[in-house]
Write an enzyme that holds these catalytic residues in place. Structure first.
Site, PDB file in Angstrom:
ATOM      1  N   LYS A  62      28.835  33.984  33.675  1.00 27.31           N
ATOM      2  CA  LYS A  62      29.545  33.408  32.524  1.00 27.31           C
ATOM      3  C   LYS A  62      28.759  32.256  31.891  1.00 27.31           C
ATOM      4  CE  LYS A  62      33.970  35.444  33.204  1.00 27.31           C
ATOM      5  NZ  LYS A  62      35.406  35.457  33.259  1.00 27.31           N
ATOM      6  N   LYS A  85      30.132  45.902  35.160  1.00 28.97           N
ATOM      7  CA  LYS A  85      31.556  46.216  35.349  1.00 28.97           C
ATOM      8  C   LYS A  85      32.313  46.224  34.017  1.00 28.97           C
ATOM      9  CE  LYS A  85      34.066  41.970  35.950  1.00 28.97           C
ATOM     10  NZ  LYS A  85      35.365  41.483  36.287  1.00 28.97           N
ATOM     11  N   LYS A 130      37.449  42.833  30.266  1.00 26.95           N
ATOM     12  CA  LYS A 130      38.290  42.579  29.081  1.00 26.95           C
ATOM     13  C   LYS A 130      37.473  41.979  27.943  1.00 26.95           C
ATOM     14  CE  LYS A 130      41.981  40.685  31.768  1.00 26.95           C
ATOM     15  NZ  LYS A 130      41.194  39.751  32.594  1.00 26.95           N
TER      16      LYS A 130
HETATM   17  N1  AQP Z   1      35.932  46.562  36.341  1.00 28.24           N
HETATM   18  C1  AQP Z   1      36.807  46.278  37.287  1.00 28.24           C
HETATM   19  N2  AQP Z   1      37.059  47.176  38.276  1.00 28.24           N
HETATM   20  C2  AQP Z   1      37.966  46.899  39.252  1.00 28.24           C
HETATM   21  N3  AQP Z   1      38.691  45.753  39.299  1.00 28.24           N
HETATM   22  C3  AQP Z   1      38.486  44.851  38.329  1.00 28.24           C
HETATM   23  N4  AQP Z   1      39.020  43.636  38.082  1.00 28.24           N
HETATM   24  C4  AQP Z   1      38.461  43.111  36.974  1.00 28.24           C
HETATM   25  N5  AQP Z   1      37.559  43.963  36.466  1.00 28.24           N
HETATM   26  C5  AQP Z   1      37.538  45.059  37.289  1.00 28.24           C
HETATM   27  C6  AQP Z   1      40.053  43.023  38.891  1.00 28.24           C
HETATM   28  O1  AQP Z   1      41.140  42.727  38.023  1.00 28.24           O
HETATM   29  C7  AQP Z   1      41.816  41.559  38.536  1.00 28.24           C
HETATM   30  C8  AQP Z   1      42.080  40.580  37.441  1.00 28.24           C
HETATM   31  O2  AQP Z   1      40.854  40.082  36.974  1.00 28.24           O
HETATM   32  P1  AQP Z   1      40.812  38.760  36.114  1.00 28.24           P
HETATM   33  O3  AQP Z   1      41.426  39.008  34.804  1.00 28.24           O
HETATM   34  O4  AQP Z   1      41.439  37.662  36.860  1.00 28.24           O
HETATM   35  O5  AQP Z   1      39.296  38.368  35.991  1.00 28.24           O
HETATM   36  P2  AQP Z   1      37.990  39.205  35.939  1.00 28.24           P
HETATM   37  O6  AQP Z   1      37.687  39.762  37.280  1.00 28.24           O
HETATM   38  O7  AQP Z   1      36.940  38.288  35.358  1.00 28.24           O
HETATM   39  O8  AQP Z   1      38.354  40.397  34.924  1.00 28.24           O
HETATM   40  P3  AQP Z   1      37.693  40.791  33.559  1.00 28.24           P
HETATM   41  O9  AQP Z   1      38.433  41.975  33.030  1.00 28.24           O
HETATM   42  O10 AQP Z   1      36.215  40.937  33.701  1.00 28.24           O
HETATM   43  O11 AQP Z   1      38.047  39.542  32.639  1.00 28.24           O
HETATM   44  P4  AQP Z   1      37.082  38.642  31.777  1.00 28.24           P
HETATM   45  O12 AQP Z   1      36.335  39.589  30.868  1.00 28.24           O
HETATM   46  O13 AQP Z   1      37.991  37.714  31.021  1.00 28.24           O
HETATM   47  O14 AQP Z   1      36.195  37.908  32.726  1.00 28.24           O
HETATM   48  C9  AQP Z   1      40.946  40.998  39.654  1.00 28.24           C
HETATM   49  O15 AQP Z   1      41.507  41.354  40.898  1.00 28.24           O
HETATM   50  C10 AQP Z   1      39.634  41.691  39.456  1.00 28.24           C
HETATM   51  O16 AQP Z   1      38.933  41.860  40.679  1.00 28.24           O
END
Ligand code: AQP
Length: 332
Positions: free
Chosen positions: A114, A196, A199
């Protein structure tokens, strides 16, 4: 509470949940509610470690709360709340920050990723994100934390912080275990299967959002990056196909061998269409339920207010004990 084990997990309201968030985390949360005491929350305080538009954050937070309900989390069975409504998380965070090492925070890959993505805003909150996550979990002495594999490193840190605190001040925190699904713990981007699905990806074709309509889902799968072969098999080096097979397996329950025979002799076009249709059909009830729940703002407010009250009561007990353990004078 009874003597069932306790589950805690959270999700950031940084946009509509992706198929990755859903398969890797959220869809597993509902079925756990009968076997465990479950506490789930929308972690809006984590979201502001990256700059957010305030109006959008407010809307995304309410939508995320409704989406969790649409994904099967029942606020009567679980404690479901919004993180910033429960002040103990921030208060415990400070104590845990003082028990977290600079070196261990520096090793976190999410911080590195990030920081690279937002070089103009490498703020202290982004750096100490894992301490706040530890506070979320330890405030309830959770036994298990259902997360995708990307959060494993943060959970390890939470375990280290709990152990360090217990060594310094006497056994107190439960050392939490990760609860990671066997299939779908890391759903990859449809456009870059080495990365991965997230969002906050800038490329909308890389990500399936769980509120996308059927045509959009099928179109995105049709455009998914695969390889130059034409064989639907799970094998090293076939990251795009491996990802699609993982997704298809997660929503149909079929194992890889069954998927390979189903598509033997067929091209990627047929396979991508089948994955798109299976995902869209699987998500249809979530979309319908979200449309229903999100309209009833008064009911949502009732749920998140009650959830926050329960969470505060629970976590305040932990925090008061922690304050005493570290040597703070009782306020009353
Ligand atoms: N690609 C993924 N595959 C499986 N699990 C995933 N998680 C996130 N991406 C994947 C799981 O979703 C839960 C919530 O995640 P989060 O919103 O707290 O943060 P993150 O992991 O940073 O998710 P994003 O979608 O990538 O959000 P942004 O883009 O805002 O950083 C967690 O349990 C995570 O493991």
């Amino acid at each position: 509470m009874n003597d069932k084990k306790l589950i805690f997990s959270g999700i950031q309201p940084t946009g509509t949940f992706t198929l990755g968030n859903y398969i890797g985390a959220v869809r597993n949360w509902g079925p756990l509610q009968d076997e465990y005491n479950c506490i789930y929350c929308v972690v809006d305080m984590h979201a502001i470690t990256v700059r957010q538009d305030p109006a959008k954050l407010r809307q995304n937070t309410l939508n995320s709360y409704a989406l969790l309900m649409a994904c099967g989390i029942d606020p009567e069975k679980s404690i479901l709340f919004i993180q910033s409504h429960v002040k103990t998380h921030a208060e415990l965070n400070w104590i845990l920050c003082c028990n977290t090492q600079f070196g261990e925070l520096s090793r976190m890959t999410q911080f590195k990723d990030k920081s690279q993505k937002h070089p103009d805003d490498i703020n202290a909150g982004l750096f100490t994100y894992p301490s706040l996550m530890a506070a979320d979990i330890l405030a309830y002495n959770a036994d298990l934390v259902p997360v995708g594999v990307d959060q494993k490193q943060h959970l390890e840190l939470a375990r280290n912080v709990a152990q360090r605190f217990n060594q310094r001040y006497g056994d107190f925190f439960t050392v939490p275990e990760a609860y990671i699904p066997k299939v779908g713990a890391k759903v990859m981007s449809l456009q870059d299967p080495a990365k991965k699905m997230s969002k906050s990806d800038d490329n909308p074709n890389a990500v399936i959002l769980i509120l996308d309509d059927k045509d959009t889902i099928i179109r995105k799968f049709k455009r998914a990056v695969t390889d130059s072969e034409a064989e639907v098999v799970y094998r090293e080096g076939k990251d795009g196909i491996n990802n699609l097979m993982t997704i298809y397996s997660s929503v149909t329950g079929k194992d890889f061998a069954a998927i390979e025979s189903e598509f033997a002799g067929k091209g990627y076009g047929d396979f991508k269409l089948a994955v798109g249709e299976a995902v869209a059909d699987h998500l249809e009830p979530v979309r319908t339920e979200f449309a229903r729940i999100s309209q009833d703002k008064a009911f949502l407010k009732e749920c998140y207010t009650a959830g926050a009250e329960k969470a505060l009561k629970y976590s305040q007990r932990t925090l008061s004990k922690v304050y005493r353990k570290v040597g703070f004078v009782d306020a009353r």
